[in-house]
Design a protein around this motif. Structure first.
Motif, PDB file in Angstrom:
ATOM      1  N   ARG A 349     -30.064  55.833 133.014  1.00  0.00           N
ATOM      2  CA  ARG A 349     -29.346  55.173 131.922  1.00  0.00           C
ATOM      3  C   ARG A 349     -30.232  55.159 130.687  1.00  0.00           C
ATOM      4  N   PRO A 350     -29.698  55.496 129.535  1.00  0.00           N
ATOM      5  CA  PRO A 350     -30.548  55.597 128.347  1.00  0.00           C
ATOM      6  C   PRO A 350     -31.133  54.262 127.911  1.00  0.00           C
ATOM      7  N   GLU A 351     -30.503  53.140 128.324  1.00  0.00           N
ATOM      8  CA  GLU A 351     -31.000  51.833 127.894  1.00  0.00           C
ATOM      9  C   GLU A 351     -32.238  51.386 128.677  1.00  0.00           C
ATOM     10  N   ILE A 352     -32.569  52.066 129.758  1.00  0.00           N
ATOM     11  CA  ILE A 352     -33.709  51.664 130.583  1.00  0.00           C
ATOM     12  C   ILE A 352     -34.975  52.313 130.032  1.00  0.00           C
ATOM     13  N   ARG A 353     -35.954  51.482 129.694  1.00  0.00           N
ATOM     14  CA  ARG A 353     -37.187  51.978 129.083  1.00  0.00           C
ATOM     15  C   ARG A 353     -38.037  52.744 130.097  1.00  0.00           C
ATOM     16  N   GLU A 354     -38.981  53.533 129.573  1.00  0.00           N
ATOM     17  CA  GLU A 354     -39.796  54.391 130.420  1.00  0.00           C
ATOM     18  C   GLU A 354     -40.584  53.581 131.448  1.00  0.00           C
ATOM     19  N   GLU A 355     -41.190  52.471 131.019  1.00  0.00           N
ATOM     20  CA  GLU A 355     -41.968  51.678 131.969  1.00  0.00           C
ATOM     21  C   GLU A 355     -41.069  51.054 133.041  1.00  0.00           C
ATOM     22  N   GLU A 356     -39.822  50.743 132.663  1.00  0.00           N
ATOM     23  CA  GLU A 356     -38.865  50.224 133.649  1.00  0.00           C
ATOM     24  C   GLU A 356     -38.455  51.320 134.629  1.00  0.00           C
ATOM     25  N   ARG A 357     -38.302  52.538 134.133  1.00  0.00           N
ATOM     26  CA  ARG A 357     -37.962  53.650 135.029  1.00  0.00           C
ATOM     27  C   ARG A 357     -39.057  53.866 136.063  1.00  0.00           C
ATOM     28  N   GLU A 358     -40.294  53.812 135.604  1.00  0.00           N
ATOM     29  CA  GLU A 358     -41.403  54.000 136.545  1.00  0.00           C
ATOM     30  C   GLU A 358     -41.431  52.889 137.586  1.00  0.00           C
ATOM     31  N   ALA A 359     -41.204  51.663 137.142  1.00  0.00           N
ATOM     32  CA  ALA A 359     -41.211  50.538 138.081  1.00  0.00           C
ATOM     33  C   ALA A 359     -40.032  50.621 139.041  1.00  0.00           C
ATOM     34  N   LEU A 360     -38.874  51.021 138.533  1.00  0.00           N
ATOM     35  CA  LEU A 360     -37.714  51.156 139.405  1.00  0.00           C
ATOM     36  C   LEU A 360     -37.926  52.251 140.440  1.00  0.00           C
ATOM     37  N   ALA A 361     -38.523  53.354 140.036  1.00  0.00           N
ATOM     38  CA  ALA A 361     -38.800  54.435 140.989  1.00  0.00           C
ATOM     39  C   ALA A 361     -39.692  53.933 142.122  1.00  0.00           C
ATOM     40  N   ARG A 362     -40.743  53.173 141.777  1.00  0.00           N
ATOM     41  CA  ARG A 362     -41.622  52.625 142.821  1.00  0.00           C
ATOM     42  C   ARG A 362     -40.871  51.655 143.723  1.00  0.00           C
ATOM     43  N   LEU A 363     -40.004  50.846 143.103  1.00  0.00           N
ATOM     44  CA  LEU A 363     -39.239  49.874 143.884  1.00  0.00           C
ATOM     45  C   LEU A 363     -38.300  50.576 144.864  1.00  0.00           C
ATOM     46  N   PHE A 364     -37.568  51.591 144.395  1.00  0.00           N
ATOM     47  CA  PHE A 364     -36.638  52.296 145.281  1.00  0.00           C
ATOM     48  C   PHE A 364     -37.391  53.025 146.395  1.00  0.00           C
ATOM     49  N   GLU A 365     -38.544  53.589 146.070  1.00  0.00           N
ATOM     50  CA  GLU A 365     -39.340  54.252 147.101  1.00  0.00           C
ATOM     51  C   GLU A 365     -39.797  53.252 148.158  1.00  0.00           C
ATOM     52  N   ALA A 366     -40.176  52.039 147.716  1.00  0.00           N
ATOM     53  CA  ALA A 366     -40.595  51.008 148.671  1.00  0.00           C
ATOM     54  C   ALA A 366     -39.426  50.575 149.557  1.00  0.00           C
ATOM     55  N   ILE A 367     -38.235  50.467 148.956  1.00  0.00           N
ATOM     56  CA  ILE A 367     -37.050  50.113 149.743  1.00  0.00           C
ATOM     57  C   ILE A 367     -36.797  51.162 150.813  1.00  0.00           C
ATOM     58  N   ASP A 368     -36.867  52.427 150.429  1.00  0.00           N
ATOM     59  CA  ASP A 368     -36.589  53.492 151.393  1.00  0.00           C
ATOM     60  C   ASP A 368     -37.679  53.625 152.457  1.00  0.00           C
ATOM     61  N   LEU A 369     -38.914  53.300 152.101  1.00  0.00           N
ATOM     62  CA  LEU A 369     -40.000  53.346 153.098  1.00  0.00           C
ATOM     63  C   LEU A 369     -39.790  52.283 154.187  1.00  0.00           C
ATOM     64  N   PHE A 370     -39.175  51.182 153.838  1.00  0.00           N
ATOM     65  CA  PHE A 370     -38.967  50.104 154.802  1.00  0.00           C
ATOM     66  C   PHE A 370     -37.987  50.507 155.899  1.00  0.00           C
ATOM     67  N   GLY A 371     -37.012  51.343 155.563  1.00  0.00           N
ATOM     68  CA  GLY A 371     -36.028  51.781 156.539  1.00  0.00           C
ATOM     69  C   GLY A 371     -35.029  52.689 155.893  1.00  0.00           C
ATOM     70  N   ALA A 372     -34.127  53.215 156.709  1.00  0.00           N
ATOM     71  CA  ALA A 372     -33.114  54.146 156.212  1.00  0.00           C
ATOM     72  C   ALA A 372     -32.259  53.488 155.149  1.00  0.00           C
ATOM     73  N   GLY A 373     -32.211  54.088 153.981  1.00  0.00           N
ATOM     74  CA  GLY A 373     -31.397  53.539 152.892  1.00  0.00           C
ATOM     75  C   GLY A 373     -29.947  53.922 153.038  1.00  0.00           C
ATOM     76  N   ALA A 374     -29.147  53.335 152.161  1.00  0.00           N
ATOM     77  CA  ALA A 374     -27.736  53.651 152.156  1.00  0.00           C
ATOM     78  C   ALA A 374     -27.505  55.088 151.709  1.00  0.00           C
ATOM     79  N   VAL A 375     -26.469  55.714 152.255  1.00  0.00           N
ATOM     80  CA  VAL A 375     -26.136  57.081 151.871  1.00  0.00           C
ATOM     81  C   VAL A 375     -25.590  57.074 150.452  1.00  0.00           C
ATOM     82  N   ASP A 376     -26.111  57.954 149.622  1.00  0.00           N
ATOM     83  CA  ASP A 376     -25.727  58.005 148.217  1.00  0.00           C
ATOM     84  C   ASP A 376     -25.052  59.327 147.945  1.00  0.00           C
ATOM     85  N   THR A 377     -23.731  59.274 147.685  1.00  0.00           N
ATOM     86  CA  THR A 377     -23.004  60.498 147.353  1.00  0.00           C
ATOM     87  C   THR A 377     -22.705  60.621 145.880  1.00  0.00           C
TER      88      THR A 377
END
Length: 379
Positions: A349-377
């Motif tokens: 999303r264009p409204e999300i700043r670069e530092e927020e994108r980096e933090a979100l990427a780390r957060l989503f990676e941590a979520i997926d490392l914990f267990g199988a994430g939801a299927v995203d189509t």
């Protein structure tokens, strides 16, 4: 005569007067009582043409029982007899809402139908009034949307991602192509991408089903599960490049490289050809996240195909990008005779700043490392 006996005698006398059609005598008799029955007094005042007296009696009822259905309907009729259609509609709307919530006896149904007709009429008058005051608003999409919401022409659709909600983002169903500097370059490659699509489909016209039954989790509740009528040919899936598909389609990969796709281990990028056969309907649903937008580059379109996001519906036009928020309820259909194929991919999303994108990427990676994430189509 004891007070109770007198009160009852007055009540009976008032009812007899009403049955004879003498509403003035009935009203006068009731007013001799210390505590006249409010609804009976309202009826007597109504038939005597005493709108203020009727209103006062109904107000006594509604002060104690704000949802008294007969009193709500009577108050609406009182306002209507005064020529105040707008206020009458307010009372009738309240009565209709109460009837919908709790039900209504058969005897009241004709009154409810009259109330519904009056509300519809008042709404049309209000709409005509607004049109005369503010003029044509079709050239102002946000004002048109706001007016449609106020007039109940449409519903309010908001972001409701099924997995992760990021606050503070605008509630927009579609974004415009002109808002993204990279879009013209990708659209200019449409012919090359369509040629690659034709070459791939010459070998096999069908793709794998878009929604498939996984082996390691419950089957998704989707009518198109394991159905190639909604097909997918992936270039990026779960953050991994699909090498054999990418090798066959260099124009696709070059186009995708121009877009600001999220890079999230085991999750993004996500990019594919999405195929929709004639007669296929993708039911209304929400995507996983509101941190991204979904892009459709139409390659092959159907004359009776469209995408609805929230309250807005747009058709696919070859080579013209559609960009939308899939966390808002959306659906798609192909009611034509040709198979529809789009290049589908996600972007930040264009409204999300670069530092927020980096933090979100780390957060989503941590979520997926914990267990199988939801299927995203991706919608």
């Amino acid at each position: 005569m004891m007070d109770g006996t007198r009160e009852e005698a007055l009540r009976v006398a008032a009812m007899d007067a009403l049955r004879r059609g003498d509403a003035v005598l009935a009203r006068a008799t009731l007013r001799e009582m210390a505590e006249p029955p409010a609804m009976l007094l309202a009826q007597a005042c109504n038939r005597a043409g005493d709108l203020d007296g009727e209103q006062e009696a109904l107000r006594r009822i509604l002060d104690n029982e704000p949802r008294n259905l007969p009193a709500l309907l009577a108050m609406g009729q009182n306002m209507l007899r005064r020529g105040d259609e707008r206020t009458a509609a307010v009372w009738f709307r309240s009565a209709l809402a109460q009837a919908a919530a709790t039900g209504a006896p058969p005897a009241i149904q004709p009154l409810l139908e009259q109330a519904r007709a009056l509300v519809d009429k008042a709404s049309r008058h209000f709409e005509d009034h607004l049109s005369a005051v503010i003029g044509e608003v079709s050239a102002l999409p946000r004002l048109r949307h706001a007016t449609d919401l106020m007039l109940d022409r449409t519903s309010l659709y908001l972001q409701q991602p099924s997995m992760f909600y990021f606050p503070g983002l605008p509630q927009r169903a579609f974004y415009e192509r002109s808002e993204f500097a990279w879009v013209p370059e990708v659209e200019a490659m449409t012919a090359d991408i369509a040629a690659e699509l034709a070459a791939v489909r010459a070998d096999d016209a069908d793709f794998d089903p878009y929604v498939q039954t996984p082996r390691d989790r419950p089957a998704p509740n989707n009518a198109l599960r394991d159905d190639p009528s909604w097909g997918a040919f992936y270039f990026w899936q779960g953050g991994r490049r699909v090498e054999d598909h990418a090798a066959r389609c260099p124009a696709v990969m070059a186009a995708l490289a121009k877009a600001p796709m999220p890079i999230i281990d085991a999750r993004s990028p996500m990019a594919l050809w999405s195929l929709l056969k004639p007669g296929t309907h993708i039911a209304p649903h929400h995507g996983l996240l509101n941190t991204r937008l979904i892009c459709h580059l139409p390659l092959v379109v159907s004359e009776e195909g469209a995408l609805r996001v929230g309250s807005e519906t747009r058709a696919w036009t070859p080579g013209e990008m559609l960009i939308f928020d899939d966390s808002i309820e959306h659906e798609a259909w192909n009611r034509g005779t040709r198979t529809r194929v789009v290049l589908l991919f996600e972007i930040w999303r264009p409204e999300i700043r670069e530092e927020e994108r980096e933090a979100l990427a780390r957060l989503f990676e941590a979520i997926d490392l914990f267990g199988a994430g939801a299927v995203d189509t991706g919608g």
